[in-house]
Each structure stands twice: as structure tokens, then as C-alpha cells.
Write a protein that holds these residues in place. Structure first.
Motif, PDB file in Angstrom:
ATOM      1  N   GLU A 171       0.048  -1.124   4.611  1.00 52.82           N
ATOM      2  CA  GLU A 171      -1.425  -1.336   3.914  1.00 52.82           C
ATOM      3  C   GLU A 171      -1.658  -1.920   2.910  1.00 52.82           C
ATOM      4  O   GLU A 171      -2.299  -2.697   1.942  1.00 52.82           O
ATOM      5  CB  GLU A 171      -2.730  -0.386   4.312  1.00 52.82           C
ATOM      6  CG  GLU A 171      -2.431  -0.100   6.064  1.00 52.82           C
ATOM      7  CD  GLU A 171      -3.236  -0.555   6.717  1.00 52.82           C
ATOM      8  OE1 GLU A 171      -4.650  -1.589   5.293  1.00 52.82           O
ATOM      9  OE2 GLU A 171      -2.716  -1.397   7.650  1.00 52.82           O
ATOM     10  N   LYS A 172      -0.314  -2.608   1.191  1.00 50.90           N
ATOM     11  CA  LYS A 172      -0.190  -2.660   0.548  1.00 50.90           C
ATOM     12  C   LYS A 172      -0.745  -4.621   0.769  1.00 50.90           C
ATOM     13  O   LYS A 172      -0.759  -4.593  -1.165  1.00 50.90           O
ATOM     14  CB  LYS A 172       1.045  -2.337  -0.061  1.00 50.90           C
ATOM     15  CG  LYS A 172       1.444  -1.151   0.026  1.00 50.90           C
ATOM     16  CD  LYS A 172       2.525  -0.412  -0.523  1.00 50.90           C
ATOM     17  CE  LYS A 172       2.538   0.600  -0.829  1.00 50.90           C
ATOM     18  NZ  LYS A 172       4.109   0.941  -1.055  1.00 50.90           N
ATOM     19  N   MET A 173      -1.239  -5.423   1.356  1.00 51.81           N
ATOM     20  CA  MET A 173      -1.155  -6.442   1.422  1.00 51.81           C
ATOM     21  C   MET A 173      -2.357  -6.647   1.037  1.00 51.81           C
ATOM     22  O   MET A 173      -3.071  -5.953   1.436  1.00 51.81           O
ATOM     23  CB  MET A 173      -0.561  -6.861   2.924  1.00 51.81           C
ATOM     24  CG  MET A 173      -0.910  -8.666   2.727  1.00 51.81           C
ATOM     25  SD  MET A 173      -0.058  -9.021   4.630  1.00 51.81           S
ATOM     26  CE  MET A 173       1.177  -7.653   4.682  1.00 51.81           C
ATOM     27  N   PRO A 174      -2.504  -7.822   0.365  1.00 48.30           N
ATOM     28  CA  PRO A 174      -4.386  -8.071  -0.013  1.00 48.30           C
ATOM     29  C   PRO A 174      -4.404  -8.598   1.023  1.00 48.30           C
ATOM     30  O   PRO A 174      -4.294  -9.396   1.813  1.00 48.30           O
ATOM     31  CB  PRO A 174      -3.896  -9.150  -0.867  1.00 48.30           C
ATOM     32  CG  PRO A 174      -2.281  -9.463  -1.192  1.00 48.30           C
ATOM     33  CD  PRO A 174      -1.582  -8.300  -0.332  1.00 48.30           C
ATOM     34  N   ALA A 175      -6.175  -8.048   1.129  1.00 50.72           N
ATOM     35  CA  ALA A 175      -7.034  -8.910   2.076  1.00 50.72           C
ATOM     36  C   ALA A 175      -6.799 -10.566   2.560  1.00 50.72           C
ATOM     37  O   ALA A 175      -6.815 -10.192   4.365  1.00 50.72           O
ATOM     38  CB  ALA A 175      -8.104  -8.335   1.900  1.00 50.72           C
ATOM     39  N   SER A 176      -6.673 -10.754   1.865  1.00 50.35           N
ATOM     40  CA  SER A 176      -6.476 -12.703   1.579  1.00 50.35           C
ATOM     41  C   SER A 176      -5.624 -12.786   2.773  1.00 50.35           C
ATOM     42  O   SER A 176      -5.299 -13.601   4.126  1.00 50.35           O
ATOM     43  CB  SER A 176      -6.934 -13.372   0.860  1.00 50.35           C
ATOM     44  OG  SER A 176      -5.874 -13.429   0.061  1.00 50.35           O
TER      45      SER A 176
END
Length: 101
Positions: free
Chosen positions: A70-75
Motif C-alpha cells: 500500500e506504499k504506492m502513490p495513488a496515481s
């Protein structure tokens, strides 16, 4: 002054002749590139390379998402989600206008 004027005239003449020849060569290369791109073998190779790239991107998504979580940016997560959907064959239109079903 006379030598300077002769040099400038020669420079101008060389520029005009060089640009005309350069433009003709440019048009010739453009025509050759267009013929090359319209070759069916080249088009098939490009399409298969694009398909292979999409498959590898889907595999990379799964490998990265398992490690990053879940550390990935939303875009980035949204783009990766669309790649996952394509790789699962949900019939989403791709960039080439064809369906992946």
C-alpha cells in the motif's frame, strides 16, 4: 573589405545550395521511413512487441505490488490497476483500439 564580402557571398551561396540539397534528402528519407512503417512484416513485429510489453508490465505489477503493498502513490496504483485488468482479459480497450478478450 573585398575578401569579407566575397566570404559572405560564398557563405550565403553555400547555405542556399546546402539547404536545398538537405531538404531533398530529408524528403527522400521521410518517404523511405513511411514505406518501411507500412510494411506488413514491420507492423506485425511492432504489434507483437507491444503485446509482449503489456504482458511483462502485468507481470511486473504483480511482483512490485507484492513487495511494495500500500506504499504506492495513488496515481501509480491506478495505472497498475488498469494493467492488471488488461492482463486478466476483462475486455478493456487498449491504446491500439482493440479489445483484449
Amino acid at each position: 573589405m573585398r575578401y569579407r564580402l566575397t566570404f559572405i557571398a560564398g557563405l550565403a551561396l553555400g547555405y542556399v545550395l546546402g539547404t536545398r540539397a538537405g531538404r531533398e534528402r530529408y524528403e527522400q528519407m521521410k518517404k523511405s521511413a513511411r514505406q518501411f512503417a507500412q510494411n506488413p512484416a514491420v507492423r506485425n513485429s511492432a504489434e507483437s512487441a507491444a503485446q509482449t510489453g503489456r504482458e511483462f508490465a502485468g507481470k511486473a505489477y504483480h511482483a512490485v505490488s507484492d513487495k511494495v503493498g500500500e506504499k504506492m502513490p495513488a496515481s501509480v496504483a491506478e495505472r497498475m490497476r488498469s494493467l492488471r485488468d488488461r492482463s486478466q482479459g476483462q475486455g478493456i480497450e487498449d491504446d491500439w483500439g482493440t479489445s483484449n478478450t
